[in-house]
Design a protein around this motif. Sequence first.
Motif, mmCIF file in Angstrom:
data_model
loop_
_atom_site.group_PDB
_atom_site.id
_atom_site.type_symbol
_atom_site.label_atom_id
_atom_site.label_comp_id
_atom_site.label_asym_id
_atom_site.label_seq_id
_atom_site.Cartn_x
_atom_site.Cartn_y
_atom_site.Cartn_z
ATOM 1 N N LEU A 78 -13.614 -6.812 27.936
ATOM 2 C CA LEU A 78 -13.767 -8.041 28.723
ATOM 3 C C LEU A 78 -14.433 -7.736 30.068
ATOM 4 C CD1 LEU A 78 -13.285 -11.079 28.867
ATOM 5 C CD2 LEU A 78 -11.017 -10.620 29.838
ATOM 6 N N CYS A 79 -14.109 -6.586 30.652
ATOM 7 C CA CYS A 79 -14.733 -6.175 31.923
ATOM 8 C C CYS A 79 -16.235 -6.012 31.756
ATOM 9 C CB CYS A 79 -14.138 -4.851 32.405
ATOM 10 S SG CYS A 79 -12.406 -4.933 32.860
ATOM 11 N N ILE A 80 -16.659 -5.447 30.644
ATOM 12 C CA ILE A 80 -18.085 -5.242 30.375
ATOM 13 C C ILE A 80 -18.800 -6.589 30.283
ATOM 14 C CG2 ILE A 80 -19.709 -4.481 28.587
ATOM 15 C CD1 ILE A 80 -17.763 -2.124 28.073
ATOM 16 N N VAL A 81 -18.160 -7.557 29.605
ATOM 17 C CA VAL A 81 -18.758 -8.891 29.460
ATOM 18 C C VAL A 81 -18.903 -9.571 30.818
ATOM 19 C CG1 VAL A 81 -18.428 -11.207 28.502
ATOM 20 C CG2 VAL A 81 -17.933 -9.194 27.094
ATOM 21 N N THR A 82 -17.832 -9.567 31.622
ATOM 22 C CA THR A 82 -17.887 -10.242 32.925
ATOM 23 C C THR A 82 -18.810 -9.503 33.896
ATOM 24 O OG1 THR A 82 -15.876 -9.093 33.668
ATOM 25 C CG2 THR A 82 -15.592 -11.282 32.685
ATOM 26 N N ALA A 83 -18.852 -8.168 33.781
ATOM 27 C CA ALA A 83 -19.758 -7.381 34.629
ATOM 28 C C ALA A 83 -21.208 -7.708 34.306
ATOM 29 C CB ALA A 83 -19.504 -5.892 34.426
ATOM 30 N N LEU A 84 -21.505 -7.892 33.033
ATOM 31 C CA LEU A 84 -22.858 -8.240 32.597
ATOM 32 C C LEU A 84 -23.286 -9.578 33.195
ATOM 33 C CD1 LEU A 84 -24.199 -7.801 28.992
ATOM 34 C CD2 LEU A 84 -24.713 -9.859 30.275
ATOM 35 N N ILE A 85 -22.386 -10.551 33.124
ATOM 36 C CA ILE A 85 -22.683 -11.882 33.677
ATOM 37 C C ILE A 85 -22.874 -11.804 35.191
ATOM 38 C CG2 ILE A 85 -21.785 -14.222 34.018
ATOM 39 C CD1 ILE A 85 -20.210 -13.807 31.358
ATOM 40 N N GLY A 86 -21.948 -11.116 35.866
ATOM 41 C CA GLY A 86 -22.012 -11.004 37.323
ATOM 42 C C GLY A 86 -23.258 -10.286 37.797
ATOM 43 N N SER A 87 -23.602 -9.181 37.141
ATOM 44 C CA SER A 87 -24.765 -8.399 37.551
ATOM 45 C C SER A 87 -26.059 -9.186 37.357
ATOM 46 C CB SER A 87 -24.824 -7.098 36.753
ATOM 47 O OG SER A 87 -25.910 -6.313 37.158
ATOM 48 N N SER A 88 -26.131 -9.930 36.264
ATOM 49 C CA SER A 88 -27.306 -10.761 36.006
ATOM 50 C C SER A 88 -27.470 -11.825 37.096
ATOM 51 C CB SER A 88 -27.169 -11.432 34.636
ATOM 52 O OG SER A 88 -28.247 -12.299 34.386
#
Length: 254
Positions: A78-88
């Motif tokens: 879940l951290c990877i998914v939210t990190a992907l969204i945030g970084s984008s």
Amino acid sequence: MELHLMHFLIVCPLVFLAGFVDAVAGGGGLISLPAYMIAGLPVHFAIGTNKLSSGMGTTLATARFAKNGYIAWKNALLCIVTALIGSSLGAKLALQLDDYYFKRLILVILPCTALYLTFGKPFVGEKESFPVRKMILFSALIAFIIGIYDGFYGPGTGTFLLLLLTGIAHMGLKEANGITKAINLTTNLTALAVYLMNGKVIFLLGLIAGIFSIAGNYLGTRCFDKGGAKFVKPLMMVVLVIFFVKTLSEILGA
């Protein structure tokens, strides 16, 4: 953008130093991004190209952690998914900000970074663990927020993640270390993809600097343990002061 020998002579040694510092004490990004801007790259090219060179080192470090079984993938997903969204989101926001405003924002960020380096205290102990679901939710929120920061600017991301995952999500230090690597790789590669799609990455400079970064990281792991280099903070401060003075002089001379 046209490259000159001077770009390589400034960037590569400083990125090597950043890799060395990262291996010894963390925070190499506080040197590597200023390196590109001290060399005269426009802000967005500096951030995008830094993502390429730093991403090479981050990929190897994450692969090593994963191979040794240090990443709890179930908790990291879940951290990877939210990190992907945030970084984008962070990278897209950075691209909307003109160099003029970005440099002025940097003049605010740099003193804050210097204060953190001077007075910030390292992690000193683990807190009582949260229930797994609560820990994952807090971690995912942290990954999203730091993801925005890493996509937008980036230096110190790994350190901030480790401090927040242990301090706020109450994650154990060993697990937090592994998940930090997974999140950091995600934010780095996601932001890199955004900068690539917008033509803000200088491949030749980034790839060569990436090799220097890996070499510095390798030498750092061989020469010192994590607490063995008292010169690291003063070294970072010198680079930050040079970066601050150069940015200020550019603004005043504009």
